[in-house]
Design a protein around this motif. Structure first.
Motif, PDB file in Angstrom:
ATOM      1  N   GLU A  13       2.603   1.500   6.330  1.00 62.98           N
ATOM      2  CA  GLU A  13       1.862   0.416   5.667  1.00 62.98           C
ATOM      3  C   GLU A  13       0.758  -0.135   6.588  1.00 62.98           C
ATOM      4  O   GLU A  13      -0.376  -0.318   6.167  1.00 62.98           O
ATOM      5  CB  GLU A  13       2.828  -0.709   5.272  1.00 62.98           C
ATOM      6  CG  GLU A  13       2.178  -1.957   4.722  1.00 62.98           C
ATOM      7  CD  GLU A  13       1.814  -1.849   3.249  1.00 62.98           C
ATOM      8  OE1 GLU A  13       2.280  -0.926   2.560  1.00 62.98           O
ATOM      9  OE2 GLU A  13       1.023  -2.692   2.777  1.00 62.98           O
ATOM     10  N   LEU A  63       0.800  -1.225   0.000  1.00 61.95           N
ATOM     11  CA  LEU A  63       0.000   0.000   0.000  1.00 61.95           C
ATOM     12  C   LEU A  63       0.833   1.276   0.000  1.00 61.95           C
ATOM     13  O   LEU A  63       0.340   2.327  -0.395  1.00 61.95           O
ATOM     14  CB  LEU A  63      -0.946   0.000   1.214  1.00 61.95           C
ATOM     15  CG  LEU A  63      -2.080  -1.029   1.141  1.00 61.95           C
ATOM     16  CD1 LEU A  63      -2.746  -1.200   2.493  1.00 61.95           C
ATOM     17  CD2 LEU A  63      -3.113  -0.625   0.100  1.00 61.95           C
ATOM     18  N   ILE A  64       2.081   1.214   0.488  1.00 59.58           N
ATOM     19  CA  ILE A  64       2.954   2.395   0.470  1.00 59.58           C
ATOM     20  C   ILE A  64       4.355   1.964   0.040  1.00 59.58           C
ATOM     21  O   ILE A  64       5.032   1.249   0.783  1.00 59.58           O
ATOM     22  CB  ILE A  64       3.045   3.076   1.867  1.00 59.58           C
ATOM     23  CG1 ILE A  64       1.661   3.491   2.361  1.00 59.58           C
ATOM     24  CG2 ILE A  64       3.972   4.286   1.786  1.00 59.58           C
ATOM     25  CD1 ILE A  64       1.679   4.344   3.610  1.00 59.58           C
ATOM     26  N   GLU A  89      -4.457  12.808  -0.324  1.00 57.97           N
ATOM     27  CA  GLU A  89      -3.256  12.026   0.036  1.00 57.97           C
ATOM     28  C   GLU A  89      -2.054  12.958   0.173  1.00 57.97           C
ATOM     29  O   GLU A  89      -1.250  12.830   1.102  1.00 57.97           O
ATOM     30  CB  GLU A  89      -2.944  10.976  -1.043  1.00 57.97           C
ATOM     31  CG  GLU A  89      -4.019   9.956  -1.320  1.00 57.97           C
ATOM     32  CD  GLU A  89      -4.171   8.908  -0.221  1.00 57.97           C
ATOM     33  OE1 GLU A  89      -3.662   9.113   0.898  1.00 57.97           O
ATOM     34  OE2 GLU A  89      -4.825   7.883  -0.485  1.00 57.97           O
ATOM     35  N   ARG A 123      -2.014   2.280   6.775  1.00 56.90           N
ATOM     36  CA  ARG A 123      -2.829   2.230   5.560  1.00 56.90           C
ATOM     37  C   ARG A 123      -3.818   1.052   5.617  1.00 56.90           C
ATOM     38  O   ARG A 123      -4.989   1.204   5.258  1.00 56.90           O
ATOM     39  CB  ARG A 123      -1.883   2.074   4.388  1.00 56.90           C
ATOM     40  CG  ARG A 123      -2.423   2.551   3.081  1.00 56.90           C
ATOM     41  CD  ARG A 123      -2.407   4.041   2.947  1.00 56.90           C
ATOM     42  NE  ARG A 123      -2.910   4.411   1.633  1.00 56.90           N
ATOM     43  CZ  ARG A 123      -3.465   5.558   1.325  1.00 56.90           C
ATOM     44  NH1 ARG A 123      -3.571   6.500   2.227  1.00 56.90           N
ATOM     45  NH2 ARG A 123      -3.912   5.803   0.130  1.00 56.90           N
ATOM     46  N   GLN A 124      -3.339  -0.079   6.096  1.00 57.27           N
ATOM     47  CA  GLN A 124      -4.235  -1.239   6.259  1.00 57.27           C
ATOM     48  C   GLN A 124      -5.349  -0.905   7.263  1.00 57.27           C
ATOM     49  O   GLN A 124      -6.505  -1.277   7.064  1.00 57.27           O
ATOM     50  CB  GLN A 124      -3.449  -2.464   6.750  1.00 57.27           C
ATOM     51  CG  GLN A 124      -2.379  -2.983   5.796  1.00 57.27           C
ATOM     52  CD  GLN A 124      -2.947  -3.821   4.646  1.00 57.27           C
ATOM     53  OE1 GLN A 124      -4.143  -3.952   4.479  1.00 57.27           O
ATOM     54  NE2 GLN A 124      -2.039  -4.360   3.830  1.00 57.27           N
ATOM     55  N   PHE A 138      -6.844   7.811   6.605  1.00 52.45           N
ATOM     56  CA  PHE A 138      -5.396   7.724   6.763  1.00 52.45           C
ATOM     57  C   PHE A 138      -4.810   9.027   7.283  1.00 52.45           C
ATOM     58  O   PHE A 138      -3.852   9.011   8.075  1.00 52.45           O
ATOM     59  CB  PHE A 138      -4.743   7.344   5.434  1.00 52.45           C
ATOM     60  CG  PHE A 138      -3.255   7.155   5.531  1.00 52.45           C
ATOM     61  CD1 PHE A 138      -2.718   6.066   6.211  1.00 52.45           C
ATOM     62  CD2 PHE A 138      -2.375   8.054   4.944  1.00 52.45           C
ATOM     63  CE1 PHE A 138      -1.342   5.884   6.308  1.00 52.45           C
ATOM     64  CE2 PHE A 138      -1.007   7.881   5.032  1.00 52.45           C
ATOM     65  CZ  PHE A 138      -0.477   6.795   5.716  1.00 52.45           C
ATOM     66  N   MET A 150      -0.091   5.969  -3.937  1.00 51.12           N
ATOM     67  CA  MET A 150      -0.906   5.525  -2.802  1.00 51.12           C
ATOM     68  C   MET A 150      -2.388   5.448  -3.187  1.00 51.12           C
ATOM     69  O   MET A 150      -3.088   4.508  -2.801  1.00 51.12           O
ATOM     70  CB  MET A 150      -0.703   6.455  -1.606  1.00 51.12           C
ATOM     71  CG  MET A 150       0.643   6.230  -0.898  1.00 51.12           C
ATOM     72  SD  MET A 150       1.027   7.524   0.349  1.00 51.12           S
ATOM     73  CE  MET A 150      -0.348   7.328   1.497  1.00 51.12           C
ATOM     74  N   VAL A 175      -4.687   1.690  -3.280  1.00 49.25           N
ATOM     75  CA  VAL A 175      -5.957   1.386  -2.597  1.00 49.25           C
ATOM     76  C   VAL A 175      -6.930   0.748  -3.584  1.00 49.25           C
ATOM     77  O   VAL A 175      -7.593  -0.246  -3.272  1.00 49.25           O
ATOM     78  CB  VAL A 175      -6.587   2.656  -1.990  1.00 49.25           C
ATOM     79  CG1 VAL A 175      -8.007   2.386  -1.503  1.00 49.25           C
ATOM     80  CG2 VAL A 175      -5.743   3.160  -0.821  1.00 49.25           C
TER      81      VAL A 175
END
Lengths: 84, 84, 84, 84, 84, 84
Positions: free
Chosen positions: F17, E5-6, E65, F20-21, F66, E26, E30
């Protein structure tokens, strides 16, 4: 204390989970204030709870309310550190 | 003081509940400024108050206004602590 | 000073009400820059000023612009306290 | 310096007006990166520049970009104070 | 480090341009996590890259973001000042 | 600890990360709370995972969640600096 938009008239909660519940309640109470008729809201709920796009938008409102609540609670920093 | 967009020309409120009421008023006053005709706004209100998607979007606007008001009031921190 | 996007080239205003007016102007000037033709904008205005969903979205843009202006003015804190 | 998403690779601008221009450019450059074909973007521009809802949404994107730029420039505080 | 995810599992970038690239990545990751099928995403991309409203919404996601990434990098303040 | 809206009842994560999850999980749990019926949610998922506009809106919700999580974790600053 007679409030209709924020339970207990406070943004402070014990935990992040409680803050999340508050965000959902605050989002709902704005809709209730704008549309106070219980039967109309019930009909609308039957629509949005089966509509993917509307459920996602509800998620957006809750995320925005929660960002304010989280800041008010300093992101529950001390509680997190006590658990760590 | 002659204002049309913010009652009392101030973001400061006594409590979170009052801040929430202010957020709703501020959101409505932008719409009133953009569409000043009372009868048209009345017709539009009959539409949006029965439209789930629009009610959710109103919730989004109020959440955004409230985040500014809450910051202006330092999230009503001292009031909360006095109550605690 | 020749500006087209921010009147007076400043985010600083005397009061919250003035800040709110600035937010509305800033929102309009982005649209004017994107669609500079006055007659087309007039036609579009006749559409959005009678459309509930679009009026709500305008409220969202103004709320976002205002959050920046309010932060720039430290939420007009000293003015509020002098009035209090 | 070869950049495609932020002119001069910096969020710092001399004035709020310049910051606003940067916000518009940054918003456009994301669209250009996502749709690099000039002729398709030209066709899309003919659509959105005559669509009230899309123009309002562009205003929302610019407002969001600008809030970041304004924070990066400390809301151009010293410039404002020199003018005051 | 296995991340999905990053990239590099960090919000820190050398420059604003790199931060902007990270924001776009990012946002895409998603969508990839929500719809992992490459061929479906390819079909969807052919739709949104020719749809003005969706491209504007992508701009909104990237702006959001980026605001987080910019804050994480203190708006790349020292780099900007060294260049000045 | 019995929570339904935030796993582990905390915004603190080890890495970006993981944050983000968490953002993705938090976004999903609001939808689950609003629509608790697993089979309806499964049907809705089949819709939104093939709809470009909805996938982009999911990206918007995750970006907003986030931003709160990242602030709660001070943007994972020390971890980043240890890696640098």
């Amino acid at each position: 204390m007679n409030t209709s938009l924020i339970p207990n008239n406070s943004l402070i909660t014990a935990t992040p989970e409680d803050g999340r519940q508050l965000a959902i309640k605050m989002a709902r109470l704005v809709i209730k204030t704008t549309q106070p008729d219980d039967s109309i809201r019930k009909t609308l709920r039957e629509i949005y709870e089966k509509d993917a796009a509307m459920l996602i938008q509800i998620g957006q409102v809750v995320a925005t309310e929660f960002s304010t609540i989280a800041a008010a609670n300093h992101y529950w920093a001390s509680a997190d550190r006590l658990d760590a």
